[in-house]
Scaffold this active site. Structure first.
Site, PDB file in Angstrom:
ATOM      1  N   GLY A  53       0.816  -1.220   0.000  1.00  0.00           N
ATOM      2  CA  GLY A  53       0.000   0.000   0.000  1.00  0.00           C
ATOM      3  C   GLY A  53       0.839   1.254   0.000  1.00  0.00           C
ATOM      4  N   THR A  56       0.589   5.897  -1.924  1.00  0.00           N
ATOM      5  CA  THR A  56       0.139   7.145  -1.307  1.00  0.00           C
ATOM      6  C   THR A  56       0.336   7.068   0.210  1.00  0.00           C
ATOM      7  OG1 THR A  56      -1.772   8.637  -1.138  1.00  0.00           O
ATOM      8  CG2 THR A  56      -2.266   6.299  -1.121  1.00  0.00           C
ATOM      9  N   ILE A  58       1.061   7.066   4.180  1.00  0.00           N
ATOM     10  CA  ILE A  58       2.165   6.644   5.040  1.00  0.00           C
ATOM     11  C   ILE A  58       3.092   5.685   4.285  1.00  0.00           C
ATOM     12  CG2 ILE A  58       2.707   5.408   7.192  1.00  0.00           C
ATOM     13  CD1 ILE A  58      -0.158   6.339   8.150  1.00  0.00           C
ATOM     14  N   GLY A  59       2.499   4.830   3.456  1.00  0.00           N
ATOM     15  CA  GLY A  59       3.298   3.852   2.702  1.00  0.00           C
ATOM     16  C   GLY A  59       4.272   4.545   1.769  1.00  0.00           C
ATOM     17  N   SER A 186      -3.497   0.386  14.671  1.00  0.00           N
ATOM     18  CA  SER A 186      -4.017   1.697  15.083  1.00  0.00           C
ATOM     19  C   SER A 186      -4.417   1.587  16.543  1.00  0.00           C
ATOM     20  CB  SER A 186      -5.245   2.039  14.242  1.00  0.00           C
ATOM     21  OG  SER A 186      -5.970   3.084  14.856  1.00  0.00           O
ATOM     22  N   TYR A 213     -13.493  -1.386  11.310  1.00  0.00           N
ATOM     23  CA  TYR A 213     -12.087  -0.962  11.248  1.00  0.00           C
ATOM     24  C   TYR A 213     -11.353  -1.424  12.522  1.00  0.00           C
ATOM     25  CZ  TYR A 213      -7.991   2.112  10.863  1.00  0.00           C
ATOM     26  OH  TYR A 213      -6.697   2.601  10.787  1.00  0.00           O
TER      27      TYR A 213
HETATM   28  N1  LIG Z   1      -4.133   7.855   8.582  1.00  0.00           N
HETATM   29  C1  LIG Z   1      -4.342   7.597   9.855  1.00  0.00           C
HETATM   30  O1  LIG Z   1      -4.774   8.472  10.641  1.00  0.00           O
HETATM   31  C2  LIG Z   1      -4.045   6.230  10.404  1.00  0.00           C
HETATM   32  C3  LIG Z   1      -4.163   6.032  11.789  1.00  0.00           C
HETATM   33  C4  LIG Z   1      -3.882   4.759  12.306  1.00  0.00           C
HETATM   34  C5  LIG Z   1      -3.495   3.733  11.461  1.00  0.00           C
HETATM   35  N2  LIG Z   1      -3.406   3.976  10.114  1.00  0.00           N
HETATM   36  C6  LIG Z   1      -3.013   2.841   9.254  1.00  0.00           C
HETATM   37  O2  LIG Z   1      -1.950   3.234   8.407  1.00  0.00           O
HETATM   38  C7  LIG Z   1      -1.982   2.455   7.201  1.00  0.00           C
HETATM   39  C8  LIG Z   1      -1.792   3.361   5.999  1.00  0.00           C
HETATM   40  O3  LIG Z   1      -2.838   4.297   5.989  1.00  0.00           O
HETATM   41  P1  LIG Z   1      -2.755   5.727   5.269  1.00  0.00           P
HETATM   42  O4  LIG Z   1      -3.243   6.712   6.258  1.00  0.00           O
HETATM   43  O5  LIG Z   1      -1.450   5.936   4.626  1.00  0.00           O
HETATM   44  O6  LIG Z   1      -3.924   5.529   4.198  1.00  0.00           O
HETATM   45  P2  LIG Z   1      -3.975   5.771   2.603  1.00  0.00           P
HETATM   46  O7  LIG Z   1      -3.294   7.046   2.267  1.00  0.00           O
HETATM   47  O8  LIG Z   1      -5.406   5.612   2.229  1.00  0.00           O
HETATM   48  O9  LIG Z   1      -3.116   4.555   2.046  1.00  0.00           O
HETATM   49  C9  LIG Z   1      -3.625   3.250   2.113  1.00  0.00           C
HETATM   50  C10 LIG Z   1      -2.871   2.390   1.132  1.00  0.00           C
HETATM   51  O10 LIG Z   1      -3.423   1.074   1.181  1.00  0.00           O
HETATM   52  C11 LIG Z   1      -3.746   0.688  -0.146  1.00  0.00           C
HETATM   53  N3  LIG Z   1      -4.861  -0.241  -0.231  1.00  0.00           N
HETATM   54  C12 LIG Z   1      -6.108  -0.100   0.243  1.00  0.00           C
HETATM   55  N4  LIG Z   1      -6.866  -1.147  -0.132  1.00  0.00           N
HETATM   56  C13 LIG Z   1      -6.074  -1.959  -0.859  1.00  0.00           C
HETATM   57  C14 LIG Z   1      -6.270  -3.184  -1.538  1.00  0.00           C
HETATM   58  N5  LIG Z   1      -7.455  -3.807  -1.542  1.00  0.00           N
HETATM   59  N6  LIG Z   1      -5.225  -3.742  -2.183  1.00  0.00           N
HETATM   60  C15 LIG Z   1      -4.023  -3.138  -2.207  1.00  0.00           C
HETATM   61  N7  LIG Z   1      -3.768  -1.974  -1.605  1.00  0.00           N
HETATM   62  C16 LIG Z   1      -4.789  -1.386  -0.937  1.00  0.00           C
HETATM   63  C17 LIG Z   1      -4.114   1.982  -0.853  1.00  0.00           C
HETATM   64  O11 LIG Z   1      -4.071   1.775  -2.258  1.00  0.00           O
HETATM   65  P3  LIG Z   1      -5.123   2.535  -3.218  1.00  0.00           P
HETATM   66  O12 LIG Z   1      -4.621   3.942  -3.328  1.00  0.00           O
HETATM   67  O13 LIG Z   1      -5.047   1.760  -4.479  1.00  0.00           O
HETATM   68  O14 LIG Z   1      -6.459   2.454  -2.543  1.00  0.00           O
HETATM   69  C18 LIG Z   1      -3.025   2.881  -0.317  1.00  0.00           C
HETATM   70  O15 LIG Z   1      -1.837   2.682  -0.994  1.00  0.00           O
HETATM   71  C19 LIG Z   1      -3.323   1.705   7.222  1.00  0.00           C
HETATM   72  O16 LIG Z   1      -3.091   0.362   7.610  1.00  0.00           O
HETATM   73  C20 LIG Z   1      -4.119   2.416   8.299  1.00  0.00           C
HETATM   74  O17 LIG Z   1      -5.056   1.576   8.930  1.00  0.00           O
HETATM   75  C21 LIG Z   1      -3.666   5.193   9.557  1.00  0.00           C
END
Ligand SMILES: NC(=O)c1ccc[n+]([C@@H]2O[C@H](COP(=O)([O-])OP(=O)(O)OC[C@H]3O[C@@H](n4cnc5c(N)ncnc54)[C@H](OP(=O)(O)O)[C@@H]3O)[C@@H](O)[C@H]2O)c1
Length: 358
Positions: A53, A56, A58-59, A186, A213
């Site tokens: 992931g 975009t 955090i990844g 999380s 979630y």
């Molecule tokens: N942001 C926060 O506040 C927060 C807080 C606590 C934990 N987290 C955790 O941090 C991690 C990253 O989150 P983020 O905030 O960076 O979110 P994000 O910007 O939405 O990034 C999520 C990533 O996961 C990918 N993904 C989602 N569904 C997928 C699928 N079916 N197959 C392959 N890839 C998939 C997305 O790809 P697409 O672009 O193709 O959808 C994207 O690259 C997650 O595990 C989230 O639970 C985030």
């Protein structure tokens, strides 16, 4: 919609201390990031790191930091097109034209057959994996969605896809030791309930986005806990990381950020107080930096890292033992394996990891 919000409110009110912690992350998260070890000062030359992931959020921020430290990256996005675009963006941000350090891979993490194919492809690369960063995630789909494997979407993407990927890559991780698995969870895991883990289709309990979630994030930390036990003495460290409240695409379904007018103002306001993806990546990259430096005497003050499972704000955290314990983690492990067996995803008889890895 109003009913869903009422149900979510009930979940938040059911655990007031967790809600306070979540709110403090939103309001003060930026100021809580002190003493993070910066990965850019560490050389990751000859280290191979797989991040899921990473097109975009955090990844991507994690990949950029790791690439600056010269890591070889296995870029794993939903589609090959997204992985290639990520590699191009990394090159542009790094100011380089060509590199052999990036390998582009694909899998829809909601599709267990695709994850299986991904693992096969990775094993065919015949190279070590020093760090596996399980980051891909979805959050709070307003309506219940089921995957083609018949699993609820959050559980499928956030947990099952990563469970299967890790399971299939374990022999390689052990061969690559010292290696680490970093599971992005999380602090919302505390809204989860272990007794609901077997209801991964949300048949017996009502579907509430925040609960779905939370269940998946509870599964993340329980998976990390159980894997850590199973990998004891095998040279594979396992960590669970809460990145903080990060303003990223994960809030794509949050009406407050997308409603006309109010969305514009709330985004502006939140951009001042919430973490950026780069800040959200800090605890992940600090753990990697620490793992690399653990033999270096100048970093002795942080050398007790491997004894801690759960990390946030670049610091170890206690886990809620009522939720994260041997009983729940072994239960989830059994549930996850039985799903794979039922679906015939892993064709050979599933052996205990200890036997698979010899
Ligand atoms: N942001 C926060 O506040 C927060 C807080 C606590 C934990 N987290 C955790 O941090 C991690 C990253 O989150 P983020 O905030 O960076 O979110 P994000 O910007 O939405 O990034 C999520 C990533 O996961 C990918 N993904 C989602 N569904 C997928 C699928 N079916 N197959 C392959 N890839 C998939 C997305 O790809 P697409 O672009 O193709 O959808 C994207 O690259 C997650 O595990 C989230 O639970 C985030």
């Amino acid at each position: 919609m109003a009913l869903v919000q009422l149900a979510s409110l009930k979940v938040f009110l059911s655990k007031p201390f967790v809600t306070l912690d979540v709110c403090s992350d939103f309001l003060l998260g930026r100021w809580k990031l002190n003493n993070c070890k910066e990965i850019e000062n560490v050389s990751l030359e000859n280290k191979t790191i797989l991040v899921t992931g990473c097109n975009t959020g955090i990844g991507y921020a994690t990949c950029l930091k790791l690439a600056r430290a010269k890591a070889r990256l296995l870029i794993c996005c939903r589609t090959l097109q997204k992985s290639k675009a990520t590699a191009e963006r990394l090159k542009k941000d790094l100011g380089i034209h060509e590199t052999t350090r990036f390998c582009c891979l694909e899998a829809d993490m909601a599709d267990l057959n695709a994850v299986s194919t991904l693992a096969k492809r990775i094993l065919e690369l015949n190279e070590p994996i020093h760090f596996l960063v399980l980051n891909a995630g979805v959050m709070q789909a307003a309506k219940k969605k089921m995957t083609r494997d018949g699993l609820e979407l959050h559980f499928a993407v956030n947990h099952m896809g990563h469970f299967l990927l890790t399971y299939l890559l374990l022999p390689r991780l052990i061969q690559s030791a010292p290696s680490s698995v970093i599971v992005v969870t999380s602090n919302a895991y505390e809204y989860g309930k272990p007794e609901k883990l077997a209801d991964y289709r949300f048949v017996n309990y009502p579907y509430i986005p925040v609960s779905a979630y939370a269940q998946s994030k509870l599964a993340n930390i329980l998976f990390a806990y159980e894997l850590r036990k199973r990998m004891k003495d095998k040279g594979v460290e396992v960590f669970a990381v809460h990145p903080g409240a990060v303003l990223s695409d994960i809030y794509r379904e949050e009406w407050l950020l997308h409603a006309p007018v109010i969305g514009f103002f709330s985004k502006r306001l939140l951009s001042y107080i919430m973490r950026t993806p780069t800040e959200g990546a800090s605890t992940i990259t600090a753990l990697i930096a620490n793992a690399i430096c653990s033999s270096d005497p100048s970093f002795r003050h942080v050398n007790d890292l491997s004894s801690n499972l759960y990390w946030k704000d670049c610091k170890p955290q206690n886990v809620n033992n009522d939720l994260v314990n041997d009983v729940s983690s072994e239960f989830l492990w059994r549930v996850s394996l039985s799903i794979l067996q039922e679906l015939g995803i892993v064709n050979e008889k599933i052996l205990p990891i200890e036997e698979r890895c010899c």
